[in-house]
Structures are given as structure tokens and as C-alpha cells.
Enzyme design. Structure first.
Site, short mmCIF file in Angstrom:
data_model
loop_
_atom_site.label_atom_id
_atom_site.label_comp_id
_atom_site.label_asym_id
_atom_site.label_seq_id
_atom_site.Cartn_x
_atom_site.Cartn_y
_atom_site.Cartn_z
CB SER A 169 -11.86 -4.09 7.59
OG SER A 169 -12.86 -3.30 7.14
NE ARG A 200 -3.58 -2.40 2.01
CZ ARG A 200 -4.85 -2.84 2.88
NH1 ARG A 200 -5.25 -1.94 3.75
NH2 ARG A 200 -5.33 -3.71 2.51
NE ARG A 252 -1.63 5.35 8.57
CZ ARG A 252 -2.84 4.85 8.23
NH1 ARG A 252 -3.21 4.53 7.16
NH2 ARG A 252 -4.03 5.17 9.09
NE ARG A 265 -2.46 -1.38 11.60
CZ ARG A 265 -3.11 -0.53 10.75
NH1 ARG A 265 -4.68 -0.78 10.82
NH2 ARG A 265 -2.72 0.37 10.07
CD GLU A 267 -9.46 -0.63 9.93
OE1 GLU A 267 -9.76 0.67 10.01
OE2 GLU A 267 -9.52 -1.36 9.16
#
Length: 424
Positions: free
Chosen positions: A350, A258, A273, A388, A347
Site C-alpha cells: 500500500s 494489529r 490476516r 502474507r 493486497e
RNA sequence: GGAGAGGUGGCAGAGUGGUCGAAUGCGGCGGUUUGCUAAACCGUUGUACUGGGGUAAACCCGGUACCGGGGGUUCGAAUCCCCCCCUCUCCGCCA
């Protein structure tokens, strides 16, 4: 993508969806354009029918008759290509609009402008109260020699990392633990292509719109996947499945890439991130039935929760509000795991359902018991994303002496070890 | 990277300018036969859009498009030409 017929017949529903999702699409223009093109197409069909009918006489005619007919048909032919050109001129605009129309959010999606207005559904587990000053994952990772972001920056730039020693092993352990859970739950494990074509990206609705977030190959055609959802959901694209095959449960394993454009200065510390991470993703393809979709949505959410419980991590589940929902989703539940260094939930999962939004773009269909061909429904959720997940794992399970306890469910994947302690 | 072959319906495989949405075989579905099964025989069997009939369903009758993708030639293209993609074989390179 929505059914153009649905848009035509329910423009107000579509406009409401745009409002709720804070997405700007000119629905009126879309409907008008669609109507215009349908008119042209209808006229064109009549012309083609005549052309075809008269062309059929051609072989049986004399040479003179052929010449005469040929001259007549030339006129028709010109009219046909005129109509075709008119259509071709309008096509790009219609397609652009169609691809940008958002899916209709479920009624139970809360109103709201962004993630601050997501609605908490439940908290599970209690955040730990430390009787010492806890370290954050960067301090733990550095002191235990599990993580090196400084040297990663040297050779790969910002938002990069090396995992070392038990850090590397722990990542593989948690991924494998998660994958095994999914296999035991009936999911087919899939190791997938990381470079995919534009059809797959468009089909899963990452394009258009996600260009800024995805790495695109420039010398060759292709995109680096941001999630194995892309190749896994597209796996059966263009096929007509048999209803008896459904639901299809798949668990994709891949690295994810990403660009994180536009996030400068946000979450810069540590490995929250980053540009590249590993993820196991759960995907379900099911029948075109809202209730069935809802049922499987609960199932995939449940898998994620079970895994977090086994990892002994506190988390909460939120119902994502309209403004924070993506264009393709009908509804989304985020799972946020307690991260002591953030003094809050971050988070980690999802879970989305899409109805036939992706399936329509992908040409992902099945034949039901009546012989009718229908678009599937698609759903997906994170199983585990690392590194993460190492943040809560290290931070929540740290001890006063600076060591980290390995949760029981991971020990079989860590050669039975119970702790990660300082070296030497 | 170089040379060659090829991409046709669920699958296999014909088809080289009109009567081809496409032979034939297999598979699927329906039926006949049969104590049951098998075999045999008969029929049927793509998708999308669209006009009409019908109760907005089932269904019926028409039309258009689709033979890897895009463009071109032609009154007319699965068939001819151009570009692209993919697959296979051989050579080279490499893990």
C-alpha cells in the site's frame, strides 16, 4: 492535519474531501469555532499588551504607587484569565475537529464507496495455470512442516502462527532480500522501537480514529506499532531539517501488531490476516511540493513492483478510490499479488502520499534556500510484509510433487537451496 | 524498584521574581581585510500566531505566546510551589 487557515479559506474544498472520502466532519462548526477563538485571542492579546506595558513601570514606582498600580492591574489580570478560561473551554472541541478533518484527495483519485470501486491501473505477469490441483498455503505449509496455526491458536489465540523450518528461513530470506534492495536504492535501513508514545501515533494520524486497530499498553503508556511507518516517519519530528538533506529515504524493519477488531469471520484461514507480522516499510520525506511528492510516490511504487517481479509473482496495481482512502492520504496505490487459493489478487502493498498532513502534526519541517521554514511532505509504501507474502510465494511456486521452488533472487538468502521438499 | 543530579535558542552554557526572547562562546549568514585560503575584525542570526504599511510576493513597523509538558502562587514566573515526562550517575534486579 490541514492548515486551519486553509480550512478557513476553503471550506467547500474541505467539504468535498469529506464527501469523497465518506468522512463526516462538521466543517461549518469548525470554521465558526475557529473564528470565535480567533476573536477571543485577539482581544486577549490587547489586554496582555496593556498588562505587560504597565507592569514594566512597577519597579520604578514608590511603595504607594506600587500598591495603587497593583490594584489596577489586578482588574486587568482578572480579565485576562477570564479570556484564557474561555479559550481553554473551546480548545478541546476545536482540536477534536481539526484532528478529524481529512486530507484533500488528489483529483485523480477515483470516486467510489469502498474497495470494490478501486480502479485497476495495470496487471503485470500472468496468473499460472496449474496442470495439477494446487494446494493452498495452509496445505503446503502443513505438509512441508513450514507452518503451524493450530498450536499457535492453543498458546496465542486466533490469527496467530508459528513459522518453522524453511518457513522461518524463507520469511527472513524475503525480508532481507527486500531490505537489501532498498539499501541498494539509497534507503537507510532502520530497526525501530515497536512501542511508541501517543504523540507518534497522533503525529502519523493513526490516532484519533485507529484506537480499535492498535494494541495499547495499559500498565504503561504506549502503543504497539501497526507498522514501522510510525516510528520512522516520526524520527525527525519536531526538527527543522535543511533542504539539502531532502529527500530522506528510510527503510524501517519491524514486527507489526494489529488487533483486527471487527474482522471476525473474515480471512480466517491461514496467514492472510493475523495479529502480528514482519514488515519492511519504505518512507520518504521530501520538500513541500506536490509534483515532487508525485515523483517519489512513483518511485516507492516502483520499488515494490521490482521486488514482486524478482520474486516472480504476478500482481496488479489499483488506484484506491475516495471511499477506501484513509483520512490522511492524498492518494494511495495498492499492489495486489496473485494468490491461487483466493483465485484472485490479495493486497500485499500500500503506497501512500500525504503531502504535509503528517508533517504538520509531527512538526516535521525544513528550511529552504530562501530561509523559509516549511512542512515536509511524507510518503510510504510496503516493501515486503510477511508472512502474507509467503502465501503467493508458496502457492505460485509449488510443484506437482508437493515441493516448492525457491525463486532465484531468494536463493542466496537460503544457502543456495532451490527447493523446499517434504521432510524425511 | 531505591537514591541523587539535571532538562534554557542549531550546539555549548549563564541566568533564582520585573528593564530577559533571554549574557557569553561556537556554529551559520553578510561584509571588511587578503594574490588565494586561513586568521582577524565588524554586522547579523529562533519558532508560531497576530495587527498595520506595502501589489495577495519580497520587505518594513508593532503585538502576543514559547526557557521539557501540564497546573498553581503573583499585578508580574526561565526564575517560587505541585504533578507528569525525559536524560544522566550510583545501588538493586535481569538479559
Amino acid at each position: 492535519m490541514l492548515d486551519p487557515k486553509f480550512i478557513r479559506e476553503n471550506p467547500d474544498v474541505v467539504k468535498d474531501a469529506c464527501r469523497k472520502k465518506r468522512i463526516d466532519v462538521d466543517v461549518d462548526r469548525l470554521v465558526a469555532l475557529d473564528g470565535e477563538m480567533r476573536d477571543i485571542r485577539r482581544k486577549l492579546e490587547t489586554l496582555k499588551a496593556e498588562q505587560n506595558a504597565r507592569s514594566k513601570q512597577m519597579p520604578s514606582l514608590s511603595a504607594e504607587g506600587k500598591a495603587a498600580l497593583r490594584a489596577e492591574l489586578k482588574v486587568l489580570s482578572d480579565q485576562v484569565s477570564e479570556g484564557q478560561n474561555a479559550l481553554k473551554a473551546l480548545e478541546p472541541e476545536l482540536e477534536g475537529l481539526l484532528l478529524r478533518v481529512p486530507n484533500i484527495p488528489a483529483p485523480e483519485v477515483p470516486d467510489g464507496k469502498d474497495d470494490t470501486e478501486n480502479v485497476e491501473l495495470r496487471k503485470v505477469g500472468t496468473p499460472r495455470v496449474f496442470e495439477f490441483t494446487p494446494k493452498d498455503h495452509v496445505e503446503l505449509g502443513t505438509s512441508l512442516d513450514l507452518l503451524d496455526t493450530e498450536r499457535a491458536a492453543k498458546i496465542a489465540g486466533s490469527r496467530s502462527y508459528f513459522l518453522k523450518n524453511e518457513g522461518a528461513l524463507l520469511e527472513l530470506a524475503v525480508l532481507r532480500f527486500a531490505l537489501d534492495h532498498m539499501v541498494a536504492s539509497g534507503f537507510t535501513p532502520m530497526i525501530v522501537p515497536h512501542i511508541v508514545n501517543e504523540d507518534a501515533m497522533r503525529g502519523t494520524a493513526y490516532l484519533p480514529g485507529g484506537e480499535e486497530q492498535a494494541y495499547q499498553l495499559t500498565r504503561d503508556d504506549g502503543w504497539l506499532i501497526g507498522t514501522s511507518e510510525v516510528p520512522v516517519t516520526a524520527y525527525h519530528s519536531g526538527e527543522i531539517l535543511n533542504a539539502s538533506q531532502l529527500p530522506i529515504r528510510m527503510a524501517g524493519w519491524s514486527s507489526c501488531y494489529r488487533r483486527e477488531a471487527g474482522t471476525y469471520g473474515k480471512d480466517t484461514r491461514g496467514i492472510y490476516r493475523i495479529h502480528q507480522f514482519m514488515k519492511v516499510e519504505q518512507v520518504i520525506l521530501c520538500r513541500n511540493d506536490a509534483e515532487e511528492s508525485r515523483k517519489y510516490h512513483a518511485e516507492i511504487l516502483g520499488h515494490a513492483e521490482t521486488i514482486l517481479q524478482k520474486l516472480e509473482l504476478p500482481y496488479r496495481v489499483v488506484n484506491v478510490c475516495g471511499g477506501d482512502l484513509g483520512r490522511p492520504q492524498v492518494q494511495k496505490f495498492d499492489v495486489e499479488t496473485w494468490m491461487p487459493s483466493r483465485n484472485g489478487y490479495g493486497e500485499t502493498h500500500s503506497a501512500s502520499r500525504f503531502h504535509d498532513f503528517q508533517a504538520r502534526r509531527l512538526g516535521l519541517r525544513y528550511r529552504d534556500e530562501n530561509g523559509d521554514v516549511k512542512f515536509c511532505h511524507t510518503l510510504n509504501n510496503t516493501v515486503i510484509a510477511s508472512p502474507r507474502i509467503l502465501i503467493p510465494l508458496l502457492e505460485n511456486h509449488q510443484n506437482a510433487d508437493g515441493s516448492v521452488t525457491i525463486p532465484e533472487c531468494l536463493r542466496p538468502y537460503m544457502n543456495g537451496r532451490t527447493k523446499i521438499g517434504p521432510k524425511g
